[in-house]
Design a protein around this motif. Structure first.
Motif, PDB file in Angstrom:
ATOM      1  N   GLY A 193       0.798  -1.224   0.000  1.00 55.13           N
ATOM      2  CA  GLY A 193       0.000   0.000   0.000  1.00 55.13           C
ATOM      3  C   GLY A 193       0.830   1.273   0.000  1.00 55.13           C
ATOM      4  O   GLY A 193       0.322   2.346  -0.322  1.00 55.13           O
ATOM      5  N   ASP A 194       2.123   1.171   0.336  1.00 51.29           N
ATOM      6  CA  ASP A 194       2.977   2.353   0.420  1.00 51.29           C
ATOM      7  C   ASP A 194       4.423   1.899   0.263  1.00 51.29           C
ATOM      8  O   ASP A 194       5.039   1.403   1.205  1.00 51.29           O
ATOM      9  N   ARG A 195       4.962   2.075  -0.942  1.00 52.82           N
ATOM     10  CA  ARG A 195       6.308   1.578  -1.232  1.00 52.82           C
ATOM     11  C   ARG A 195       7.401   2.295  -0.443  1.00 52.82           C
ATOM     12  O   ARG A 195       8.538   1.851  -0.411  1.00 52.82           O
ATOM     13  N   ARG A 196       7.051   3.387   0.203  1.00 50.11           N
ATOM     14  CA  ARG A 196       8.062   4.113   1.004  1.00 50.11           C
ATOM     15  C   ARG A 196       8.270   3.460   2.363  1.00 50.11           C
ATOM     16  O   ARG A 196       9.223   3.772   3.054  1.00 50.11           O
ATOM     17  N   THR A 197       7.373   2.589   2.759  1.00 52.67           N
ATOM     18  CA  THR A 197       7.491   1.945   4.068  1.00 52.67           C
ATOM     19  C   THR A 197       7.641   0.437   3.903  1.00 52.67           C
ATOM     20  O   THR A 197       7.370  -0.116   2.845  1.00 52.67           O
ATOM     21  N   ALA A 198       8.080  -0.180   4.972  1.00 49.97           N
ATOM     22  CA  ALA A 198       8.247  -1.638   4.967  1.00 49.97           C
ATOM     23  C   ALA A 198       7.377  -2.232   6.057  1.00 49.97           C
ATOM     24  O   ALA A 198       7.040  -1.569   7.040  1.00 49.97           O
ATOM     25  N   ARG A 199       7.036  -3.472   5.851  1.00 49.05           N
ATOM     26  CA  ARG A 199       6.315  -4.222   6.880  1.00 49.05           C
ATOM     27  C   ARG A 199       7.256  -5.302   7.393  1.00 49.05           C
ATOM     28  O   ARG A 199       8.068  -5.844   6.653  1.00 49.05           O
ATOM     29  N   ILE A 200       7.109  -5.594   8.664  1.00 46.83           N
ATOM     30  CA  ILE A 200       7.926  -6.612   9.308  1.00 46.83           C
ATOM     31  C   ILE A 200       7.120  -7.908   9.311  1.00 46.83           C
ATOM     32  O   ILE A 200       5.943  -7.913   9.693  1.00 46.83           O
ATOM     33  N   ALA A 201       7.756  -8.996   8.910  1.00 48.10           N
ATOM     34  CA  ALA A 201       7.072 -10.289   8.834  1.00 48.10           C
ATOM     35  C   ALA A 201       7.940 -11.359   9.475  1.00 48.10           C
ATOM     36  O   ALA A 201       9.165 -11.263   9.496  1.00 48.10           O
ATOM     37  N   LEU A 202       7.287 -12.394   9.994  1.00 48.15           N
ATOM     38  CA  LEU A 202       8.016 -13.537  10.536  1.00 48.15           C
ATOM     39  C   LEU A 202       8.644 -14.329   9.397  1.00 48.15           C
ATOM     40  O   LEU A 202       8.032 -14.505   8.346  1.00 48.15           O
ATOM     41  N   THR A 203       9.851 -14.803   9.635  1.00 54.97           N
ATOM     42  CA  THR A 203      10.498 -15.736   8.716  1.00 54.97           C
ATOM     43  C   THR A 203      10.131 -17.152   9.157  1.00 54.97           C
ATOM     44  O   THR A 203       9.505 -17.339  10.214  1.00 54.97           O
ATOM     45  N   GLU A 204      10.557 -18.144   8.397  1.00 59.03           N
ATOM     46  CA  GLU A 204      10.346 -19.535   8.825  1.00 59.03           C
ATOM     47  C   GLU A 204      11.019 -19.764  10.172  1.00 59.03           C
ATOM     48  O   GLU A 204      10.461 -20.435  11.040  1.00 59.03           O
ATOM     49  N   ALA A 205      12.228 -19.202  10.341  1.00 57.51           N
ATOM     50  CA  ALA A 205      12.934 -19.351  11.631  1.00 57.51           C
ATOM     51  C   ALA A 205      12.131 -18.703  12.755  1.00 57.51           C
ATOM     52  O   ALA A 205      12.080 -19.229  13.873  1.00 57.51           O
ATOM     53  N   GLY A 206      11.499 -17.581  12.489  1.00 58.67           N
ATOM     54  CA  GLY A 206      10.669 -16.914  13.491  1.00 58.67           C
ATOM     55  C   GLY A 206       9.448 -17.744  13.854  1.00 58.67           C
ATOM     56  O   GLY A 206       9.086 -17.861  15.027  1.00 58.67           O
ATOM     57  N   HIS A 207       8.825 -18.329  12.834  1.00 54.23           N
ATOM     58  CA  HIS A 207       7.674 -19.212  13.090  1.00 54.23           C
ATOM     59  C   HIS A 207       8.098 -20.415  13.928  1.00 54.23           C
ATOM     60  O   HIS A 207       7.400 -20.800  14.868  1.00 54.23           O
ATOM     61  N   ARG A 208       9.253 -21.009  13.582  1.00 58.27           N
ATOM     62  CA  ARG A 208       9.747 -22.168  14.345  1.00 58.27           C
ATOM     63  C   ARG A 208      10.066 -21.782  15.787  1.00 58.27           C
ATOM     64  O   ARG A 208       9.718 -22.505  16.726  1.00 58.27           O
ATOM     65  N   GLN A 209      10.729 -20.645  15.965  1.00 65.99           N
ATOM     66  CA  GLN A 209      11.088 -20.196  17.313  1.00 65.99           C
ATOM     67  C   GLN A 209       9.828 -19.972  18.147  1.00 65.99           C
ATOM     68  O   GLN A 209       9.758 -20.394  19.301  1.00 65.99           O
ATOM     69  N   LEU A 210       8.835 -19.323  17.565  1.00 62.41           N
ATOM     70  CA  LEU A 210       7.593 -19.065  18.279  1.00 62.41           C
ATOM     71  C   LEU A 210       6.872 -20.376  18.607  1.00 62.41           C
ATOM     72  O   LEU A 210       6.386 -20.556  19.722  1.00 62.41           O
ATOM     73  N   ALA A 211       6.831 -21.300  17.661  1.00 56.25           N
ATOM     74  CA  ALA A 211       6.179 -22.590  17.896  1.00 56.25           C
ATOM     75  C   ALA A 211       6.912 -23.374  18.991  1.00 56.25           C
ATOM     76  O   ALA A 211       6.272 -23.969  19.863  1.00 56.25           O
ATOM     77  N   ASP A 212       8.246 -23.362  18.956  1.00 55.10           N
ATOM     78  CA  ASP A 212       9.034 -24.044  20.005  1.00 55.10           C
ATOM     79  C   ASP A 212       8.745 -23.430  21.368  1.00 55.10           C
ATOM     80  O   ASP A 212       8.562 -24.135  22.356  1.00 55.10           O
ATOM     81  N   TRP A 213       8.726 -22.118  21.420  1.00 52.04           N
ATOM     82  CA  TRP A 213       8.477 -21.396  22.670  1.00 52.04           C
ATOM     83  C   TRP A 213       7.086 -21.750  23.192  1.00 52.04           C
ATOM     84  O   TRP A 213       6.905 -22.052  24.368  1.00 52.04           O
ATOM     85  N   GLN A 214       6.098 -21.742  22.280  1.00 46.52           N
ATOM     86  CA  GLN A 214       4.719 -22.033  22.680  1.00 46.52           C
ATOM     87  C   GLN A 214       4.593 -23.467  23.202  1.00 46.52           C
ATOM     88  O   GLN A 214       3.978 -23.703  24.239  1.00 46.52           O
ATOM     89  N   ARG A 215       5.178 -24.431  22.484  1.00 47.22           N
ATOM     90  CA  ARG A 215       5.109 -25.829  22.931  1.00 47.22           C
ATOM     91  C   ARG A 215       5.790 -26.015  24.280  1.00 47.22           C
ATOM     92  O   ARG A 215       5.291 -26.741  25.142  1.00 47.22           O
ATOM     93  N   ALA A 216       6.921 -25.357  24.485  1.00 43.94           N
ATOM     94  CA  ALA A 216       7.628 -25.471  25.770  1.00 43.94           C
ATOM     95  C   ALA A 216       6.752 -24.946  26.904  1.00 43.94           C
ATOM     96  O   ALA A 216       6.652 -25.570  27.969  1.00 43.94           O
ATOM     97  N   HIS A 217       6.092 -23.815  26.685  1.00 47.40           N
ATOM     98  CA  HIS A 217       5.208 -23.263  27.711  1.00 47.40           C
ATOM     99  C   HIS A 217       3.992 -24.156  27.937  1.00 47.40           C
ATOM    100  O   HIS A 217       3.563 -24.342  29.078  1.00 47.40           O
ATOM    101  N   GLU A 218       3.440 -24.692  26.876  1.00 52.64           N
ATOM    102  CA  GLU A 218       2.291 -25.585  27.029  1.00 52.64           C
ATOM    103  C   GLU A 218       2.667 -26.825  27.838  1.00 52.64           C
ATOM    104  O   GLU A 218       1.893 -27.276  28.682  1.00 52.64           O
TER     105      GLU A 218
END
Length: 177
Positions: A113-138
């Motif tokens: 929507g605006d080429r002057r700005t960037a959006r931050i997105a999770l990478t595969e490594a970010g998804h894995r880290q979050l999933a690992d963190w979530q499973r450990a807490h669960e």
């Protein structure tokens, strides 16, 4: 005669504008109970943070970064949007994002929507880290719940709907745990 239904335990929405509510009139809030709840939430958060590092010493991701990963799991956002959702200063979020870029957990994407700005997105490594963190807490929470009596476990699960509504009432509307 039918059994009365505990609407809060059943997960039904309670109309907080209606002082009568499904369970009758709501009385004044007991400051001692509010203090107990505050203490319990603080102790739970501290215990989770501490126990995860005891069981998983590799887990050195600060909570602020975990919370950003949780927020980004729903989709890419601009730094300003992340800051607003996390209730942090944009420069603080920029610093966190920089460290997460270096770790490979997030990347920058062009904003369609605006080429002057960037959006931050999770990478595969970010998804894995979050999933690992979530499973450990669960696993930690499940283990702790197993140590409780069945009645206490049921009470914890029965309170979930009310606790989720409390989080919403406190202004947390982004779906984080």
């Amino acid at each position: 005669m039918p059994e009365p239904v505990d609407h809060a335990a059943a997960g039904d929405r309670v109309d907080h504008a209606d002082p009568e509510g499904p369970a009758g009139p709501v009385g004044p809030v007991d400051p001692a109970q509010v203090q107990r709840l505050t203490d319990a939430v603080t102790r739970l958060r501290r215990a989770l943070r501490s126990s995860i590092r005891t069981d998983y010493p590799w887990e050195s991701l600060p909570m602020a970064q975990v919370e950003l990963l949780q927020t980004l799991a729903a989709g890419p956002l601009r730094v300003g949007e992340l800051a607003a959702r996390q209730r942090l200063a944009p420069n603080t979020v920029s610093g966190l994002v920089s460290r997460m870029l270096e770790s490979g957990f997030v990347d920058r994407q062009a904003d369609p929507g605006d080429r002057r700005t960037a959006r931050i997105a999770l990478t595969e490594a970010g998804h894995r880290q979050l999933a690992d963190w979530q499973r450990a807490h669960e696993r930690r929470i499940a283990s702790a719940l197993d140590a409780l009596t069945p009645d206490d476990s049921a009470a914890v699960f029965g309170a979930l709907g009310a606790l989720e509504r409390l989080a919403t009432a406190l202004g947390e509307d982004d779906g984080r745990a």
